[in-house]
Design an enzyme around this catalytic site. Structure first.
Site, PDB file in Angstrom:
ATOM      1  N   HIS A 123       0.865  -1.178   0.000  1.00 56.63           N
ATOM      2  CA  HIS A 123       0.000   0.000   0.000  1.00 56.63           C
ATOM      3  C   HIS A 123       0.903   1.229   0.000  1.00 56.63           C
ATOM      4  O   HIS A 123       1.856   1.311   0.780  1.00 56.63           O
ATOM      5  CB  HIS A 123      -0.895  -0.068   1.232  1.00 56.63           C
ATOM      6  CG  HIS A 123      -1.412   1.241   1.725  1.00 56.63           C
ATOM      7  ND1 HIS A 123      -2.263   2.024   0.990  1.00 56.63           N
ATOM      8  CD2 HIS A 123      -1.221   1.897   2.900  1.00 56.63           C
ATOM      9  CE1 HIS A 123      -2.570   3.097   1.693  1.00 56.63           C
ATOM     10  NE2 HIS A 123      -1.948   3.053   2.846  1.00 56.63           N
ATOM     11  N   TYR A 152      -5.930   9.231   2.003  1.00 56.34           N
ATOM     12  CA  TYR A 152      -5.967   9.772   3.358  1.00 56.34           C
ATOM     13  C   TYR A 152      -4.699  10.583   3.603  1.00 56.34           C
ATOM     14  O   TYR A 152      -3.691  10.429   2.895  1.00 56.34           O
ATOM     15  CB  TYR A 152      -6.135   8.674   4.409  1.00 56.34           C
ATOM     16  CG  TYR A 152      -5.001   7.676   4.509  1.00 56.34           C
ATOM     17  CD1 TYR A 152      -3.840   7.971   5.228  1.00 56.34           C
ATOM     18  CD2 TYR A 152      -5.091   6.418   3.906  1.00 56.34           C
ATOM     19  CE1 TYR A 152      -2.801   7.061   5.336  1.00 56.34           C
ATOM     20  CE2 TYR A 152      -4.057   5.498   3.998  1.00 56.34           C
ATOM     21  CZ  TYR A 152      -2.926   5.819   4.716  1.00 56.34           C
ATOM     22  OH  TYR A 152      -1.888   4.919   4.812  1.00 56.34           O
ATOM     23  N   ASP A 180     -28.241 -20.397  17.716  1.00 58.62           N
ATOM     24  CA  ASP A 180     -29.532 -21.068  17.862  1.00 58.62           C
ATOM     25  C   ASP A 180     -29.580 -22.198  16.854  1.00 58.62           C
ATOM     26  O   ASP A 180     -29.031 -22.109  15.749  1.00 58.62           O
ATOM     27  CB  ASP A 180     -30.718 -20.111  17.719  1.00 58.62           C
ATOM     28  CG  ASP A 180     -30.840 -19.489  16.344  1.00 58.62           C
ATOM     29  OD1 ASP A 180     -29.840 -19.448  15.595  1.00 58.62           O
ATOM     30  OD2 ASP A 180     -31.944 -19.023  16.009  1.00 58.62           O
TER      31      ASP A 180
END
Length: 816
Positions: free
Chosen positions: A224, A258, A549
């Site tokens: 990256h 960013y 469940d």
């Protein structure tokens, strides 16, 4: 002398150091942390991490991990390890701005302060922004910068003060085992270090460490890009080397970017480039590491960065006269579903992993792992993080490589909660797949299964749909991956008969002399019933949280078929099974058609010599039968609240079973129906979905499932915790939307008396009751008739707490 277990942690980065701190803080002092790199800068992802911590995530668990990381790093002694400058995510498109409102909803649901602000406020918060480019932003004041390398030193120092030992330049070459359990590790020098527990916190090397015990760790190392500019005049004098940053960390997700300050320079991270898988064999050795050179920092590829640099200059005019001075391609981990990998090896007891964890979530993950080791359970539910959540096909190299790279590409994309992956597809299909395609099935994908959500062949029935069944128009977001055909399929299920493909639901066979006692211990229901009985029951953890469940069918004195929720149930059964119990996953070798509706008996009975009357086959009973000459197990169950059966057969008979039912049903107007109608009908009946409506964080009493606990039963896992429990202060609550048409989808915050009080779990339009339905966790004080407000994007939707079930509360339909 301490008697706590001996723990070896492989990896001294931010996760390993955090784990050592968490374990020693709980009194486990015999902890040894080993790393192949030098200390404290080991050369892994932690060593180069830019440290941006944006807490808000669509996952409640991941947000909790991030929030704890912020809290913990703020509390470390010494120089700052967390600089709480806040976070700002900007929108340059209307779609992104809408998504920031959705993200604000997640923040409010999970308890993180966040506010959508206008463009002027964005520029006030971050003056480098171009006011003309920004439509608005999401400001989260508690976000900020983690100084990961400094935090590792502080955490290691604290862990060492409690007895932990950290050793660098020590490569683990073998995990020692005896009798299926770890006994220690062997290092590259031949030294043996004894251990009762080994935890791999090796980051992108985790795949290689897992191979030491034959464990597939499904992660892919990817590079990256991260770059730093030279000095910016606009930042000169604002910061110093000690503070580093005062502006909020910044995301420009419309272009996968960013930003953060580095004193008077700007750091830029981008995902807007091709995926770059990193082969471990190609990385340099970890003999030494500096801030400028380490094995996890690959050479910067300027051509890949060029588009991001242009987009950055458009957003931040101060960069137009600047230059990129340094950059690297930093390696870190991606997984098939973007979640971390936490848990114990299914084959080697005592070998654990905590991998694919970013700095953002590091302390939270470490706390969860420490709780699992010390207490046996995490207070934060982990079903989306458990390393054993994947099926075998999802752990193959080809699947991991393709899905991890796709997740890299889509990391900042606006993704719908129902949005399926485009590839790989058709990995698992039911025997009815070809017939479903002929009927125009619209498939979505879940856990690699192709699942029809509606059938285009039913579009012709829209003209016949009675006015009271006509669904209202939807907003553009809730209309995605949906069709009004679902209303037709719900209508036909309620008034005629429909066929549902139930094949993808996990089926597990539990057999052997100890099968009954085994299930009796693990579940809340009575298992020692007559052959032919079917029981809805729960599995709990030791604290009374709902682990799963189940639907348990007794096929023979020593053989049960369990309808489960996925691979985690299979893993749990295998770990807990004694020698006289055999566990087998039978999902792939079997299939199931749900035949439901008032005309279901008219369809099924003529095809069988067995008696399908109510008197002969009562609700929650099963029988072995022949349908059109095909051997089936017919279970009188219904997840949609209508008369009918789940018809199970082996996979080789599946196509013929579907064809026989389909042909015989034509005079009755039978249709095929998909998951969209199914979800609507199950919510009208108040049927819960584990993992969505309830998890280990919830008890049966809170979730409205106390009826699944046999009143005279004790000595099952979780019994004592329930016996000691106080009255619930929150409950899973049924809401209906007041205006009769506004849709929500799940994870939206719910406000009570003006304050955020809970969040939506499941939601759907109730075609029978002609209102949207939402289930939400709310305080117990929100009783029947209480008005609430749901925040959906930037809208406020009024709803009311309503008695449940909304449809057929006397169960007359299902028992006819």
């Amino acid at each position: 002398m301490s008697t706590t277990p001996r723990v070896v942690i492989i990896g001294a980065g931010i996760v390993g150091a955090n784990l050592a701190d968490e374990l020693t803080g709980r009194g486990w002092s015999r902890v040894t942390v080993l790393d192949q790199g030098p200390l404290p800068l080991t050369g892994g992802s932690t060593s180069h991490a830019p440290g941006l911590v944006f807490q808000t995530n669509p996952s409640k668990t991941m947000t909790a991990f991030a929030a704890y990381t912020v809290e913990k790093l703020l509390g470390l002694d010494g120089d700052w390890c967390f600089n709480q400058v806040g976070g700002l995510e900007v929108a340059t498109t209307p779609q992104r701005l809408a998504d920031l409102h959705r993200k604000q909803g997640w923040a409010r649901s999970w308890g993180v302060p966040a506010e959508v602000v206008d463009a002027a406020r964005c520029v006030e918060l971050h003056p480098l922004l171009d006011r003309e480019k920004v439509l608005g932003g999401l400001h989260t004041p508690t976000d900020g910068l983690a100084k990961a390398s400094r935090a590792v030193v502080a955490l290691a120092r604290r862990a060492e003060s409690r007895g932990a030992v950290f050793r660098g330049s020590t490569r683990v070459t073998e995990v020692l085992q005896q009798g299926g359990r770890v006994t220690g590790v062997r290092t590259g020098t031949g030294e043996e270090i004894p251990a009762d527990i080994v935890v791999s916190c090796a980051g992108f090397w985790g795949r290689a460490v897992g191979e030491l015990v034959g464990m597939k760790v499904p992660l892919l190392p990817l590079a990256h890009q991260y770059a730093r500019t030279g000095q910016l005049a606009e930042l000169a004098g604002r910061n110093d080397e000690l503070i580093e940053a005062r502006l909020p960390i910044l995301r420009h997700q419309d272009h996968d970017l960013y930003y953060r300050e580095h004193n008077d320079c700007l750091g830029i991270g981008t995902y807007a480039h091709r995926p770059m898988p990193a082969r471990l064999a190609d990385l340099p050795e970890v003999d030494q590491a500096t801030e400028q050179a380490m094995p996890s920092m690959l050479p910067f590829t300027e051509a890949d960065f060029a588009p991001s640099w242009e987009h950055s200059k458009e957003l931040l005019p101060a960069l137009r006269e600047a230059k990129v001075e340094t950059g690297f391609n930093g390696v870190f981990s991606f997984t098939p579903d973007n979640g971390p990998l936490i848990g114990e090896s299914p084959d080697v007891a005592g070998f654990w992993v905590a991998e694919a964890v970013w700095v953002t979530h590091s302390s939270g993950v470490a706390k969860a792992v420490a709780q699992l080791l010390v207490d046996g359970r995490s207070e934060v539910e982990l079903h989306g993080c458990d390393v054993n959540r994947f099926d075998e096909v999802q752990k193959t190299d080809s699947y991991v490589d393709e899905t991890a790279q796709r997740n890299f590409v889509e990391i900042y994309d606006v993704l719908h909660p129902l949005q399926p992956r485009l590839s790989p597809r058709e990995l698992k299909v039911s025997p009815f797949y070809a017939q479903q395609q002929e009927l125009g099935a619209y498939f979505l994908e879940a856990h690699t299964w192709e699942r029809p959500h509606w059938y285009e062949s039913n579009a012709r029935l829209l003209e016949e749909l009675p006015p009271e069944w006509q669904p209202p128009p939807r907003d553009a977001w809730s209309a995605m991956f949906h069709s009004p055909i679902a209303a037709v399929e719900a209508w036909k299920t309620r008034t005629g008969v429909a066929m549902y493909d139930m094949t993808p639901l996990k089926r597990i066979e539990i057999a052997g002399p100890g099968a009954t006692a085994f299930l009796q211990r693990l579940t809340t229901g009575k298992m020692d019933k007559s052959v032919g009985s079917v029981t809805y029951t729960l599995m709990l953890d030791a604290a009374g949280g709902i682990r799963s469940d189940l639907t348990v069918a007794r096929l023979a004195p020593d053989r049960y078929q369990v309808g489960a929720n996925g691979n985690l149930d299979l893993d749990y059964f295998r770990r807990e099974a004694p020698d006289d119990v055999q566990i087998r996953d039978i999902t792939g070798g079997t299939c199931c058609v749900g035949v439901w509706g008032p005309l279901a008996r008219d369809l099924v009975q003529p095809l069988s010599d067995e008696d399908f009357s109510h008197e002969a086959l009562k609700y929650f009973r099963l029988q072995h039968a022949s349908i059109a000459g095909i051997p089936v197990v017919a279970m009188r169950l219904s997840y949609v609240g209508e008369l009918g059966w789940e018809l199970y057969t082996s996979a080789e008979h599946g196509r013929r079973l579907w064809a026989a039912l389909w042909e015989a049903g034509q005079p009755l107007g039978v249709i095929a129906a998909g998951r969209a109608a199914f979800n609507s009908l199950r919510l009208e009946k108040g049927y819960r979905a584990w993992g969505t409506d309830m998890t280990t964080e919830h008890t049966p009493q809170e979730a409205g499932l106390a009826f699944a606990i046999h009143k005279n039963k004790t000595n099952y896992v979780g019994h004592q915790a329930l016996a000691d429990a106080k009255p619930p202060t929150r409950r899973l609550t049924c809401l209906t939307i007041d205006d009769g048409q506004s849709m929500v989808l799940g994870h939206e915050p719910v406000f009570l008396n003006g304050n955020a009080a809970g969040y939506v779990t499941s939601a759907a339009y109730g075609h029978t009751i002609q209102k949207p339905i939402a289930y939400a966790w709310l305080p117990s004080s929100a009783t029947i008739g209480t008005p609430v407000t749901i925040h959906y994007f930037d809208r406020r939707i009024q709803a009311t707490v309503t008695p449940e079930p909304l449809y057929d509360p006397t169960m007359t339909k299902i028992r006819q």
